[in-house]
Design a protein around this motif. Structure first.
Motif, PDB file in Angstrom:
ATOM      1  N   VAL A 131      32.707   9.997 -25.650  1.00 50.09           N
ATOM      2  CA  VAL A 131      33.003   9.474 -26.984  1.00 50.09           C
ATOM      3  C   VAL A 131      32.591   8.015 -27.121  1.00 50.09           C
ATOM      4  N   ILE A 132      32.151   7.399 -26.041  1.00 50.04           N
ATOM      5  CA  ILE A 132      31.698   6.007 -26.094  1.00 50.04           C
ATOM      6  C   ILE A 132      30.219   5.976 -26.480  1.00 50.04           C
ATOM      7  N   SER A 133      29.833   5.035 -27.314  1.00 44.40           N
ATOM      8  CA  SER A 133      28.437   4.883 -27.718  1.00 44.40           C
ATOM      9  C   SER A 133      27.544   4.688 -26.498  1.00 44.40           C
ATOM     10  N   LEU A 134      26.371   5.320 -26.512  1.00 43.09           N
ATOM     11  CA  LEU A 134      25.440   5.177 -25.400  1.00 43.09           C
ATOM     12  C   LEU A 134      24.983   3.733 -25.228  1.00 43.09           C
ATOM     13  N   VAL A 135      24.910   2.992 -26.308  1.00 44.11           N
ATOM     14  CA  VAL A 135      24.529   1.584 -26.208  1.00 44.11           C
ATOM     15  C   VAL A 135      25.599   0.809 -25.436  1.00 44.11           C
ATOM     16  N   VAL A 136      26.856   1.075 -25.759  1.00 45.58           N
ATOM     17  CA  VAL A 136      27.955   0.417 -25.046  1.00 45.58           C
ATOM     18  C   VAL A 136      27.945   0.833 -23.578  1.00 45.58           C
ATOM     19  N   VAL A 137      27.717   2.112 -23.328  1.00 38.46           N
ATOM     20  CA  VAL A 137      27.645   2.596 -21.944  1.00 38.46           C
ATOM     21  C   VAL A 137      26.515   1.901 -21.196  1.00 38.46           C
ATOM     22  N   GLY A 138      25.363   1.763 -21.853  1.00 43.45           N
ATOM     23  CA  GLY A 138      24.228   1.103 -21.219  1.00 43.45           C
ATOM     24  C   GLY A 138      24.524  -0.338 -20.856  1.00 43.45           C
ATOM     25  N   VAL A 139      25.128  -1.069 -21.785  1.00 46.05           N
ATOM     26  CA  VAL A 139      25.480  -2.467 -21.518  1.00 46.05           C
ATOM     27  C   VAL A 139      26.488  -2.550 -20.378  1.00 46.05           C
ATOM     28  N   LEU A 140      27.470  -1.659 -20.386  1.00 41.87           N
ATOM     29  CA  LEU A 140      28.503  -1.660 -19.341  1.00 41.87           C
ATOM     30  C   LEU A 140      27.897  -1.418 -17.966  1.00 41.87           C
ATOM     31  N   TRP A 141      27.061  -0.385 -17.841  1.00 39.93           N
ATOM     32  CA  TRP A 141      26.500  -0.052 -16.538  1.00 39.93           C
ATOM     33  C   TRP A 141      25.414  -1.033 -16.102  1.00 39.93           C
ATOM     34  N   ARG A 142      24.742  -1.635 -17.046  1.00 42.17           N
ATOM     35  CA  ARG A 142      23.774  -2.670 -16.665  1.00 42.17           C
ATOM     36  C   ARG A 142      24.490  -3.836 -16.001  1.00 42.17           C
ATOM     37  N   PHE A 143      25.668  -4.157 -16.500  1.00 47.31           N
ATOM     38  CA  PHE A 143      26.457  -5.223 -15.879  1.00 47.31           C
ATOM     39  C   PHE A 143      27.023  -4.758 -14.541  1.00 47.31           C
ATOM     40  N   MET A 144      27.506  -3.507 -14.466  1.00 41.10           N
ATOM     41  CA  MET A 144      28.121  -3.008 -13.246  1.00 41.10           C
ATOM     42  C   MET A 144      27.105  -2.852 -12.109  1.00 41.10           C
ATOM     43  N   LEU A 145      25.842  -2.582 -12.462  1.00 43.28           N
ATOM     44  CA  LEU A 145      24.804  -2.399 -11.448  1.00 43.28           C
ATOM     45  C   LEU A 145      24.006  -3.667 -11.177  1.00 43.28           C
ATOM     46  N   ASP A 146      24.443  -4.787 -11.715  1.00 39.48           N
ATOM     47  CA  ASP A 146      23.742  -6.046 -11.499  1.00 39.48           C
ATOM     48  C   ASP A 146      23.705  -6.390 -10.009  1.00 39.48           C
ATOM     49  N   ASP A 147      22.584  -7.016  -9.587  1.00 37.75           N
ATOM     50  CA  ASP A 147      22.392  -7.308  -8.161  1.00 37.75           C
ATOM     51  C   ASP A 147      23.495  -8.203  -7.585  1.00 37.75           C
ATOM     52  N   GLN A 148      23.867  -9.239  -8.349  1.00 40.26           N
ATOM     53  CA  GLN A 148      24.753 -10.261  -7.808  1.00 40.26           C
ATOM     54  C   GLN A 148      26.210 -10.076  -8.235  1.00 40.26           C
ATOM     55  N   VAL A 149      26.437  -9.888  -9.531  1.00 39.28           N
ATOM     56  CA  VAL A 149      27.817  -9.884 -10.031  1.00 39.28           C
ATOM     57  C   VAL A 149      28.314  -8.483 -10.353  1.00 39.28           C
ATOM     58  N   GLY A 150      27.482  -7.468 -10.166  1.00 48.28           N
ATOM     59  CA  GLY A 150      27.893  -6.106 -10.490  1.00 48.28           C
ATOM     60  C   GLY A 150      28.998  -5.601  -9.580  1.00 48.28           C
ATOM     61  N   VAL A 151      29.909  -4.839 -10.150  1.00 47.78           N
ATOM     62  CA  VAL A 151      31.049  -4.356  -9.385  1.00 47.78           C
ATOM     63  C   VAL A 151      30.622  -3.364  -8.307  1.00 47.78           C
ATOM     64  N   VAL A 152      29.516  -2.665  -8.510  1.00 40.73           N
ATOM     65  CA  VAL A 152      29.052  -1.694  -7.510  1.00 40.73           C
ATOM     66  C   VAL A 152      28.640  -2.408  -6.233  1.00 40.73           C
ATOM     67  N   ASN A 153      27.795  -3.428  -6.345  1.00 40.86           N
ATOM     68  CA  ASN A 153      27.371  -4.173  -5.158  1.00 40.86           C
ATOM     69  C   ASN A 153      28.521  -4.962  -4.539  1.00 40.86           C
ATOM     70  N   LYS A 154      29.398  -5.487  -5.378  1.00 39.92           N
ATOM     71  CA  LYS A 154      30.554  -6.206  -4.830  1.00 39.92           C
ATOM     72  C   LYS A 154      31.437  -5.272  -4.010  1.00 39.92           C
ATOM     73  N   SER A 155      31.602  -4.046  -4.482  1.00 41.23           N
ATOM     74  CA  SER A 155      32.414  -3.083  -3.739  1.00 41.23           C
ATOM     75  C   SER A 155      31.739  -2.706  -2.429  1.00 41.23           C
ATOM     76  N   LEU A 156      30.427  -2.532  -2.464  1.00 44.76           N
ATOM     77  CA  LEU A 156      29.706  -2.198  -1.231  1.00 44.76           C
ATOM     78  C   LEU A 156      29.814  -3.320  -0.208  1.00 44.76           C
ATOM     79  N   ARG A 157      29.663  -4.553  -0.676  1.00 45.98           N
ATOM     80  CA  ARG A 157      29.765  -5.685   0.258  1.00 45.98           C
ATOM     81  C   ARG A 157      31.177  -5.810   0.815  1.00 45.98           C
ATOM     82  N   ALA A 158      32.173  -5.495  -0.005  1.00 43.50           N
ATOM     83  CA  ALA A 158      33.553  -5.564   0.478  1.00 43.50           C
ATOM     84  C   ALA A 158      33.811  -4.533   1.566  1.00 43.50           C
ATOM     85  N   MET A 159      33.066  -3.419   1.538  1.00 44.96           N
ATOM     86  CA  MET A 159      33.217  -2.379   2.564  1.00 44.96           C
ATOM     87  C   MET A 159      32.282  -2.585   3.744  1.00 44.96           C
TER      88      MET A 159
END
Length: 313
Positions: A131-159
């Motif tokens: 139900v979330i707009s694809l544009v909003v989803v795109g912006v959200l995941w672009r931030f989450m997959l960012d090399d430096q500040v993305g939560v995905v890479n931060k979680s990987l580095r924490a592990m």
């Protein structure tokens, strides 16, 4: 004096006329209900498609002039390596995305069908991304997959793992977009599968359990064959969504990069039309893409609906 039985015959004729009149009224009512959708499809889908095919035979300049070039745009398309690169990327996108989305959605449908605590909450949770707009989803995941500040890479580095440039690496960018698309759409197709599963009578499963059939045998001999109509719908709609619906995510997340590794055919058509002003050429490519979708639909129909609804068909 009238003929014997004349009154009965007249009554029967009147009853037939009444039945015919009722039938006509039902057809009129059905036509009135269908007319708004049919008119909308004709005006906003059918007419643009026809105009797109006509436009594909013209060379359109940026000043609005039209020059008839016949099959020139199609010949250019055949010789365009970037077009074929985009088609190959689209093929990989569809081949990876559609089976993955199908399996994940079916698995979720089977899961939320079980009588487990808080199952309604999980259904809502899985459906919520749709139900979330694809544009909003795109912006959200672009931030989450960012090399430096993305939560995905931060979680990987924490592990203790190294981070990765998910969207900057041509070998992973497309698969990252596929993962996002699956995350968005899995809840919708989960609901479709759930509806199909609920149409299967539970008596079939009870009889199979009495005969000693295990969960896998029940799925193979009951669930899978009787889900063919639902599977046809899911495969068809997810294929069309993969070919045409990936534009928003590509535009927001990667913009076709890096190195055109995520430039789907629909995105390349957009670039030719609205960035370079090649409307005729874009129309030719769009027509070719529609033909590809029709061919894919025919294959899906043959595979999922061609046989009988039993195992082994």
């Amino acid at each position: 004096m009238g003929k014997p039985g004349g009154g009965v015959g007249a009554a029967a004729a009147g009853a037939r006329r009444t039945r015919l009149s009722r039938r006509h009224r039902e057809w009129i009512a059905a036509g009135l209900f269908i007319a708004p959708d049919a008119l909308g499809l004709a005006l906003f889908v059918g007419l643009p498609m026809v105009l797109s095919v006509v436009l594909s035979f013209f060379q359109v300049s940026g000043f609005g002039s039209y020059e008839f070039v016949g099959l020139g745009n199609y010949a250019r398309m055949v010789d365009d390596p970037l077009f074929w690169d985009s088609m190959r990327t689209t093929a990989v996108y569809v081949i990876v995305l559609v089976p993955t989305l199908f399996v994940v959605s079916l698995g979720l449908g089977l899961l939320v069908r079980q009588r487990i605590p808080a199952v309604g909450f999980f259904r809502t949770l899985f459906f919520l991304p749709y139900v979330i707009s694809l544009v909003v989803v795109g912006v959200l995941w672009r931030f989450m997959l960012d090399d430096q500040v993305g939560v995905v890479n931060k979680s990987l580095r924490a592990m203790g793992f190294e981070g990765h440039s998910w969207l900057g690496d041509p070998s992973t960018a497309l698969y990252s977009v596929i993962a996002v698309f699956v995350w968005v759409m899995m809840g919708y197709y989960m609901i479709i599968f759930l509806a199909g599963l609920q149409e299967i009578p539970r008596e079939y499963y009870e009889a199979a359990r009495i005969d000693g059939a295990g969960p896998w045998t029940q799925f193979r001999t009951i669930t899978w064959p009787l889900l063919r109509p639902t599977s046809f719908f899911v495969l068809l709609m997810s294929t069309v969504a993969a070919i045409t619906g990936g534009f928003e995510l590509i535009f927001v997340i990667t913009e076709g990069g890096p190195a055109n590794s995520t430039s789907l055919a629909i995105f390349y058509i957009y670039q030719q039309a609205f960035i370079f002003g090649e409307y005729g050429y874009a129309s030719a490519m769009g027509t070719a893409l529609v033909l590809v979708m029709i061919a894919c639909s025919a294959v899906i129909f043959k595979v999922t609906r061609g046989g009988r609804f039993d195992d082994g068909s």
